[in-house]
Design an enzyme around this catalytic site. Sequence first.
Site, PDB file in Angstrom:
ATOM      1  N   CYS A  85       0.801  -1.229   0.000  1.00 18.17           N
ATOM      2  CA  CYS A  85       0.000   0.000   0.000  1.00 18.17           C
ATOM      3  C   CYS A  85       0.834   1.280   0.000  1.00 18.17           C
ATOM      4  O   CYS A  85       0.814   2.028  -0.975  1.00 18.17           O
ATOM      5  CB  CYS A  85      -0.941   0.017   1.197  1.00 18.17           C
ATOM      6  SG  CYS A  85      -2.234  -1.197   1.041  1.00 18.17           S
ATOM      7  N   LYS A 102       3.206   2.237  -3.176  1.00 18.55           N
ATOM      8  CA  LYS A 102       2.500   2.462  -4.451  1.00 18.55           C
ATOM      9  C   LYS A 102       1.473   3.596  -4.326  1.00 18.55           C
ATOM     10  O   LYS A 102       1.253   4.348  -5.274  1.00 18.55           O
ATOM     11  CB  LYS A 102       1.847   1.181  -4.960  1.00 18.55           C
ATOM     12  CG  LYS A 102       0.548   0.817  -4.297  1.00 18.55           C
ATOM     13  CD  LYS A 102      -0.314  -0.110  -5.149  1.00 18.55           C
ATOM     14  CE  LYS A 102      -1.542  -0.586  -4.406  1.00 18.55           C
ATOM     15  NZ  LYS A 102      -2.595   0.366  -4.142  1.00 18.55           N
TER      16      LYS A 102
HETATM   17  C1  UDX Z   1      -1.073   0.551   5.578  1.00 20.97           C
HETATM   18  C2  UDX Z   1      -1.957   1.494   6.409  1.00 20.97           C
HETATM   19  O1  UDX Z   1      -1.501   1.502   7.755  1.00 20.97           O
HETATM   20  C3  UDX Z   1      -3.403   1.054   6.329  1.00 20.97           C
HETATM   21  O2  UDX Z   1      -4.236   1.959   7.046  1.00 20.97           O
HETATM   22  C4  UDX Z   1      -3.814   1.004   4.876  1.00 20.97           C
HETATM   23  O3  UDX Z   1      -5.156   0.571   4.747  1.00 20.97           O
HETATM   24  C5  UDX Z   1      -2.890   0.102   4.080  1.00 20.97           C
HETATM   25  O4  UDX Z   1      -1.540   0.515   4.243  1.00 20.97           O
HETATM   26  P1  UDX Z   1      -0.029  -1.874   5.965  1.00 20.97           P
HETATM   27  O5  UDX Z   1       0.502  -1.806   4.573  1.00 20.97           O
HETATM   28  O6  UDX Z   1      -0.671  -3.143   6.424  1.00 20.97           O
HETATM   29  O7  UDX Z   1      -1.129  -0.725   6.183  1.00 20.97           O
HETATM   30  O8  UDX Z   1       1.188  -1.569   6.932  1.00 20.97           O
HETATM   31  P2  UDX Z   1       1.569  -0.543   8.093  1.00 20.97           P
HETATM   32  O9  UDX Z   1       1.305  -1.149   9.406  1.00 20.97           O
HETATM   33  O10 UDX Z   1       0.988   0.782   7.837  1.00 20.97           O
HETATM   34  O11 UDX Z   1       3.152  -0.479   7.880  1.00 20.97           O
HETATM   35  C6  UDX Z   1       3.690  -0.038   6.642  1.00 20.97           C
HETATM   36  C7  UDX Z   1       5.191  -0.083   6.647  1.00 20.97           C
HETATM   37  O12 UDX Z   1       5.705   0.956   7.468  1.00 20.97           O
HETATM   38  C8  UDX Z   1       5.815  -1.378   7.159  1.00 20.97           C
HETATM   39  O13 UDX Z   1       6.885  -1.731   6.291  1.00 20.97           O
HETATM   40  C9  UDX Z   1       6.329  -1.011   8.534  1.00 20.97           C
HETATM   41  O14 UDX Z   1       7.439  -1.789   8.921  1.00 20.97           O
HETATM   42  C10 UDX Z   1       6.721   0.448   8.330  1.00 20.97           C
HETATM   43  N1  UDX Z   1       6.732   1.258   9.565  1.00 20.97           N
HETATM   44  C11 UDX Z   1       5.578   1.439  10.279  1.00 20.97           C
HETATM   45  C12 UDX Z   1       7.898   1.866   9.978  1.00 20.97           C
HETATM   46  O15 UDX Z   1       8.966   1.728   9.344  1.00 20.97           O
HETATM   47  N2  UDX Z   1       7.881   2.632  11.115  1.00 20.97           N
HETATM   48  C13 UDX Z   1       6.759   2.828  11.841  1.00 20.97           C
HETATM   49  O16 UDX Z   1       6.825   3.554  12.844  1.00 20.97           O
HETATM   50  C14 UDX Z   1       5.567   2.207  11.406  1.00 20.97           C
END
Ligand code: UDX
Length: 437
Positions: free
Chosen positions: A264, A267
């Site tokens: 997500c 992209k």
């Molecule tokens: C995300 C959004 O959170 C969600 O609301 C949306 O619907 C889809 O995209 P997701 O892709 O499941 O969800 O992952 P998310 O928990 O948001 O983490 C995204 C990335 O950010 C991961 O690679 C995670 O490791 C990274 N991340 C997250 C960090 O590097 N630091 C942080 O503090 C939080």
Amino acid sequence: MKISVIGCGYLGAVHAASMAKLGHTVVGIDVDSAKIAELKAGRAPFFEPGLPELLLAAQDTGNLSFSTDFQDAAEADVHFICVGTPQRVGENAADLTYVNAAFTSVAELAKEGSYLVGKSTVPVGTALRLQEEIRSTRDGITVVWNPEFLREGHAVKDTLHPDRLVYGVESGLESDAAVAVLDEVYAQTLSEGTPRLVVNFPTAELVKTAANSFLATKISFVNAMAELCELTGADVTSLADAIGRDDRIGRKFLNAGIGFGGGCLPKDIRAFNARAEELGADQALTFLREIDLINMRRRSRAVEVMREMLGGSLIGKNIAVLGTAFKPESDDVRDSPALSIAQQLQLQGATVKVTDPEAINNSRRRFPELSYVETVEEALAKADLVAVLTEWKQYRDLTPEDLAPHTRGRVIFDGRNVIDSKAFKAAGWTYQGVGRS
Ligand code: UDX
């Protein structure tokens, strides 16, 4: 209500099972017969805590079925469109092929008075275009946009108990008949006090892309601070703890590390930028390019740091990579920083042994040239350096005593700042996190 869910990937499979759990009669449709066979057997085609149990329970009640035949959706009052919007090959914009095809197919067979509810993340302007296209061919079909905010690893909870519900209706008015229909769909969720916002189409579309852009910005902001911390001797975790105490800032999504990945955030920020350019508003989102650059720089910086930790060269060095999923509690490796770093280490001459509790099969499909092993012990064998790249609990809890009997070196790179650095340093290890002196 009778509900169809078109597209049974991450979003759709969870949505279908959750709608059945809310008491509706649901049919999930997907063109992929292997996926449908798995779902029918109560198995999730991907790792998602709680989903297999929900699939089995819902199918036992008779409320949930799956099919590859679109015709089985014909009787539904509400059709949820949950197909993917990947990045177009060779471009930043979103590929709407699947969304367009799903709306066209369902509009042909949907009964009069039914609702086509888009849940996919789409460029602003898509809902109105789809409603107008459908209106030009037939009457009595209403398009609604109802974006989904679920996080992988928490998808079931996020669907059944969301922070908020957003209804995008053409009029943007509470009095729209579509609002009453969605209120009926989500009656149980609303009864728990979940806030719901009724907005017009473009607002609903923008809510989703704006939310993901904001989250990406928070992560890249803290990763930019990490770059400064590394140069000045400051500690980015303490910095995040301190600024996060301010309610206006908040501590969540301020974990520095190797950056964001997944299906997500990367992209979506690119597609948002591409859409802004089409609208002539590219200046408004120029900062998102910088967010993307900061994020990508984390990956190359991680490889550089590990090279420095190994005395200036990766050639001939054994590296144990713990974690390839883009985040814990997921087997998803789409645009995973961990997997991309593992591949770079290998390309630059290291011998890389990779493990992950759930994502090995997906990783192997994407990068078959890496050496994949099932256990941490196998990955650690004769390693000169251990790289923790996804913060699975079992990796966070590792102690120097767990690692030392297996490794050749005493060098650990903590790509998520989750390891007990004091314990490792005290045991004589060279420890390096992200944004920490
Ligand atoms: C995300 C959004 O959170 C969600 O609301 C949306 O619907 C889809 O995209 P997701 O892709 O499941 O969800 O992952 P998310 O928990 O948001 O983490 C995204 C990335 O950010 C991961 O690679 C995670 O490791 C990274 N991340 C997250 C960090 O590097 N630091 C942080 O503090 C939080």
